[in-house]
Design a protein around this motif. Sequence first.
Motif, PDB file in Angstrom:
ATOM      1  N   TYR A 282      -0.157   4.812  11.396  1.00  0.00           N
ATOM      2  CA  TYR A 282       0.222   3.417  11.646  1.00  0.00           C
ATOM      3  C   TYR A 282      -0.212   2.472  10.529  1.00  0.00           C
ATOM      4  N   TYR A 283      -1.079   2.925   9.644  1.00  0.00           N
ATOM      5  CA  TYR A 283      -1.630   2.023   8.632  1.00  0.00           C
ATOM      6  C   TYR A 283      -0.565   1.519   7.677  1.00  0.00           C
ATOM      7  N   SER A 284       0.426   2.372   7.379  1.00  0.00           N
ATOM      8  CA  SER A 284       1.453   1.968   6.407  1.00  0.00           C
ATOM      9  C   SER A 284       2.318   0.830   6.921  1.00  0.00           C
ATOM     10  N   THR A 285       2.502   0.736   8.238  1.00  0.00           N
ATOM     11  CA  THR A 285       3.339  -0.328   8.802  1.00  0.00           C
ATOM     12  C   THR A 285       2.501  -1.483   9.352  1.00  0.00           C
ATOM     13  N   ALA A 286       1.352  -1.170   9.954  1.00  0.00           N
ATOM     14  CA  ALA A 286       0.543  -2.224  10.574  1.00  0.00           C
ATOM     15  C   ALA A 286       0.011  -3.211   9.543  1.00  0.00           C
ATOM     16  N   TYR A 287      -0.241  -2.732   8.318  1.00  0.00           N
ATOM     17  CA  TYR A 287      -0.811  -3.607   7.292  1.00  0.00           C
ATOM     18  C   TYR A 287       0.200  -4.009   6.229  1.00  0.00           C
ATOM     19  N   GLY A 288       1.480  -3.645   6.449  1.00  0.00           N
ATOM     20  CA  GLY A 288       2.556  -4.119   5.570  1.00  0.00           C
ATOM     21  C   GLY A 288       2.360  -3.782   4.111  1.00  0.00           C
ATOM     22  N   GLY A 289       1.745  -2.672   3.812  1.00  0.00           N
ATOM     23  CA  GLY A 289       1.549  -2.278   2.427  1.00  0.00           C
ATOM     24  C   GLY A 289       0.386  -2.948   1.745  1.00  0.00           C
ATOM     25  N   SER A 290      -0.355  -3.817   2.467  1.00  0.00           N
ATOM     26  CA  SER A 290      -1.495  -4.512   1.883  1.00  0.00           C
ATOM     27  C   SER A 290      -2.789  -3.881   2.375  1.00  0.00           C
ATOM     28  N   THR A 291      -3.742  -3.729   1.463  1.00  0.00           N
ATOM     29  CA  THR A 291      -5.037  -3.157   1.819  1.00  0.00           C
ATOM     30  C   THR A 291      -6.105  -4.227   2.040  1.00  0.00           C
ATOM     31  N   ASP A 292      -5.702  -5.491   2.077  1.00  0.00           N
ATOM     32  CA  ASP A 292      -6.677  -6.584   2.173  1.00  0.00           C
ATOM     33  C   ASP A 292      -7.511  -6.506   3.452  1.00  0.00           C
ATOM     34  N   SER A 293      -6.909  -6.014   4.544  1.00  0.00           N
ATOM     35  CA  SER A 293      -7.593  -6.031   5.835  1.00  0.00           C
ATOM     36  C   SER A 293      -8.208  -4.691   6.215  1.00  0.00           C
ATOM     37  N   THR A 294      -8.102  -3.703   5.343  1.00  0.00           N
ATOM     38  CA  THR A 294      -8.647  -2.390   5.673  1.00  0.00           C
ATOM     39  C   THR A 294      -9.942  -2.152   4.916  1.00  0.00           C
ATOM     40  N   PRO A 295     -10.863  -1.403   5.503  1.00  0.00           N
ATOM     41  CA  PRO A 295     -12.066  -1.007   4.749  1.00  0.00           C
ATOM     42  C   PRO A 295     -11.680  -0.212   3.509  1.00  0.00           C
ATOM     43  N   ASP A 296     -12.480  -0.297   2.473  1.00  0.00           N
ATOM     44  CA  ASP A 296     -12.167   0.405   1.227  1.00  0.00           C
ATOM     45  C   ASP A 296     -11.981   1.907   1.465  1.00  0.00           C
ATOM     46  N   ASP A 297     -12.740   2.450   2.386  1.00  0.00           N
ATOM     47  CA  ASP A 297     -12.656   3.888   2.671  1.00  0.00           C
ATOM     48  C   ASP A 297     -11.282   4.291   3.196  1.00  0.00           C
ATOM     49  N   LEU A 298     -10.551   3.336   3.778  1.00  0.00           N
ATOM     50  CA  LEU A 298      -9.274   3.647   4.430  1.00  0.00           C
ATOM     51  C   LEU A 298      -8.070   3.107   3.666  1.00  0.00           C
ATOM     52  N   ASP A 299      -8.292   2.528   2.494  1.00  0.00           N
ATOM     53  CA  ASP A 299      -7.193   1.916   1.738  1.00  0.00           C
ATOM     54  C   ASP A 299      -6.047   2.881   1.482  1.00  0.00           C
ATOM     55  N   TYR A 300      -6.379   4.132   1.166  1.00  0.00           N
ATOM     56  CA  TYR A 300      -5.334   5.090   0.784  1.00  0.00           C
ATOM     57  C   TYR A 300      -4.360   5.368   1.926  1.00  0.00           C
ATOM     58  N   LEU A 301      -4.788   5.142   3.189  1.00  0.00           N
ATOM     59  CA  LEU A 301      -3.918   5.393   4.329  1.00  0.00           C
ATOM     60  C   LEU A 301      -2.727   4.441   4.346  1.00  0.00           C
ATOM     61  N   VAL A 302      -2.898   3.236   3.772  1.00  0.00           N
ATOM     62  CA  VAL A 302      -1.822   2.252   3.742  1.00  0.00           C
ATOM     63  C   VAL A 302      -0.655   2.751   2.881  1.00  0.00           C
ATOM     64  N   SER A 303      -0.967   3.531   1.850  1.00  0.00           N
ATOM     65  CA  SER A 303       0.077   4.001   0.932  1.00  0.00           C
ATOM     66  C   SER A 303       0.788   5.255   1.432  1.00  0.00           C
ATOM     67  N   LEU A 304       0.257   5.899   2.466  1.00  0.00           N
ATOM     68  CA  LEU A 304       0.886   7.102   2.999  1.00  0.00           C
ATOM     69  C   LEU A 304       2.038   6.731   3.927  1.00  0.00           C
ATOM     70  N   PRO A 305       3.036   7.608   4.075  1.00  0.00           N
ATOM     71  CA  PRO A 305       4.161   7.301   4.965  1.00  0.00           C
ATOM     72  C   PRO A 305       3.749   7.299   6.429  1.00  0.00           C
ATOM     73  N   GLY A 306       4.652   6.833   7.277  1.00  0.00           N
ATOM     74  CA  GLY A 306       4.383   6.756   8.705  1.00  0.00           C
ATOM     75  C   GLY A 306       4.259   8.109   9.371  1.00  0.00           C
ATOM     76  N   LYS A 307       4.762   9.146   8.716  1.00  0.00           N
ATOM     77  CA  LYS A 307       4.607  10.519   9.195  1.00  0.00           C
ATOM     78  C   LYS A 307       4.461  11.400   7.962  1.00  0.00           C
ATOM     79  N   TYR A 308       3.411  12.208   7.939  1.00  0.00           N
ATOM     80  CA  TYR A 308       3.193  13.059   6.774  1.00  0.00           C
ATOM     81  C   TYR A 308       2.526  14.357   7.213  1.00  0.00           C
ATOM     82  N   LEU A 309       2.588  15.368   6.336  1.00  0.00           N
ATOM     83  CA  LEU A 309       1.959  16.649   6.609  1.00  0.00           C
ATOM     84  C   LEU A 309       0.519  16.573   6.131  1.00  0.00           C
ATOM     85  N   ALA A 310      -0.421  16.603   7.077  1.00  0.00           N
ATOM     86  CA  ALA A 310      -1.829  16.406   6.758  1.00  0.00           C
ATOM     87  C   ALA A 310      -2.583  17.726   6.823  1.00  0.00           C
TER      88      ALA A 310
END
Length: 367
Positions: A282-310
Motif C-alpha cells: 500500500y505504500y506506493s499508493t498511500a503516499y503518492g510516490g512521496s517519501t516525506d511521511s514515511t520513516p527513512d527505513d521504509l522509504d524504499y517501499l514507496v518506490s515498489l509497485p502495488g503488487k510485487y514478488l517478495a
Amino acid sequence: GFYLNCITEGEAGLKPYEIKLDDVTHTRAYIGEEEATFSIGITNYGYLGIPSAKLRCKLGDLTEDIDFNKSLGYMYYGYIETDLPTPREAVRVPLTAQIIEVAGQDVSAEQSPESGSITMVSPSLSVLRRAVMEEFTGGWCGWCPRGSRAIELLSEKYGDSFIPIAIHQGDDLQSDDFLYVLSNYGSNGFPGFSMNRLFTGDPYYGSGQYGGGDLGVTHDIDHVAVLPCEADLEITDCTLDAQGTAIQVTTATSFSIDCNTAPYKLVYVLTEDSLQVAQSNYYSTAYGGSTDSTPDDLDYLVSLPGKYLAEANHVARSMTAPSGIEGSISAPIVKGETQTYTYTVPVSDNVANLANSNLVVLLLDSD
C-alpha cells in the motif's frame, strides 16, 4: 436494534451472588526486591452487584487474607493487585487464591482455588532472555512489508539474541501448525507480532508500552532482555538423517532456581528463508510516490509497485507440539543442574530447501 439483557431469578436461574476467579498471575522478580505485585482477576456471574469480597492467598507457607472492595455488576470483570513478601532464595513457589467471603457471607466451600506462582531469580545468575518475535503477516496485507523490513533491521542490530518467526496466514506460505499461535497469541491486526508471548504490537512501531517512534519495537526487545530469566537453553547437537527427513536434536537446559514441579516444556519450530510470495504493497499508493511521511527505513517501499514478488525469510513451516512436549523437562528442577533432552523433529513436506532452514527450540512456561 436494541441490546436486551435478560436475567432469570429463582431456583432455576442465577444466584444473587456468584463470583469466580479468572486468573492469578505468574510473576518473576529478582532476589532482593522487597515485594512483588500479583494480579487476581474476578468475574461476577450473579444477578446482584457484588459490594465486597474477601480472598485468601497462599504463597508457600504464607497465608494472607485480602479485601476486594470494588463494586462489581453482573458479568463484569475486575481485578485486584496485592503485595506479598517474596522468598529470599532462588526458587519457584506456587501462589493460590480462593474467594472465601462475598458480601460478608462465607462461600469458601463453594469456591476452588486458582493457581499462579512467583519465581525469584538471582540477578547474578539471570541469563539473557532472547527476544522471540512471532510476526503475523500475509501476502495480501499491504502494510506487512514493514514487518519484514523490521526483521531485517532487528537481525542486524541484535544478532542471535533476536529470533524471528514469520507466521503467514491467508497466502501460499501458511502452515496450519501455527493456527494455535494465531488464535491464542495473535495481535489485533496485520502486520502484528507477539513478543515472547507476553505482549503484542506492530512489528515495526512496537507495542508502545515501553517507548515509541520509528523502529519502536527496539524498546520492546530491550525490555524483554532485562526481564528475570531462570533458565539457559542451548542446542548441543543437531543431526540430519541420511534420507533428509528428520533431525535429531539434543538440548541442554540449565536452571538457576529450585522447583518441586516442572512447569516447563520444549517446542521445536522449523523456519525457512529465501521463499517467494506475491506481496501487496500500500505504500506506493498511500503516499503518492512521496517519501516525506514515511520513516527513512521504509522509504524504499514507496518506490515498489502495488503488487510485487517478495523474498520471504524466517517463514514458519512446522511446529512440534504447539503447547509443549510432555516430559521434555522433568521434576524436580534443581538449581545448577543441567537437563538434557533428545528429540527427533520430522522435516515437514512444505520445506522447499532444507539448506535454507533454521531450527528454533523454545522453552515455554506451560503455566
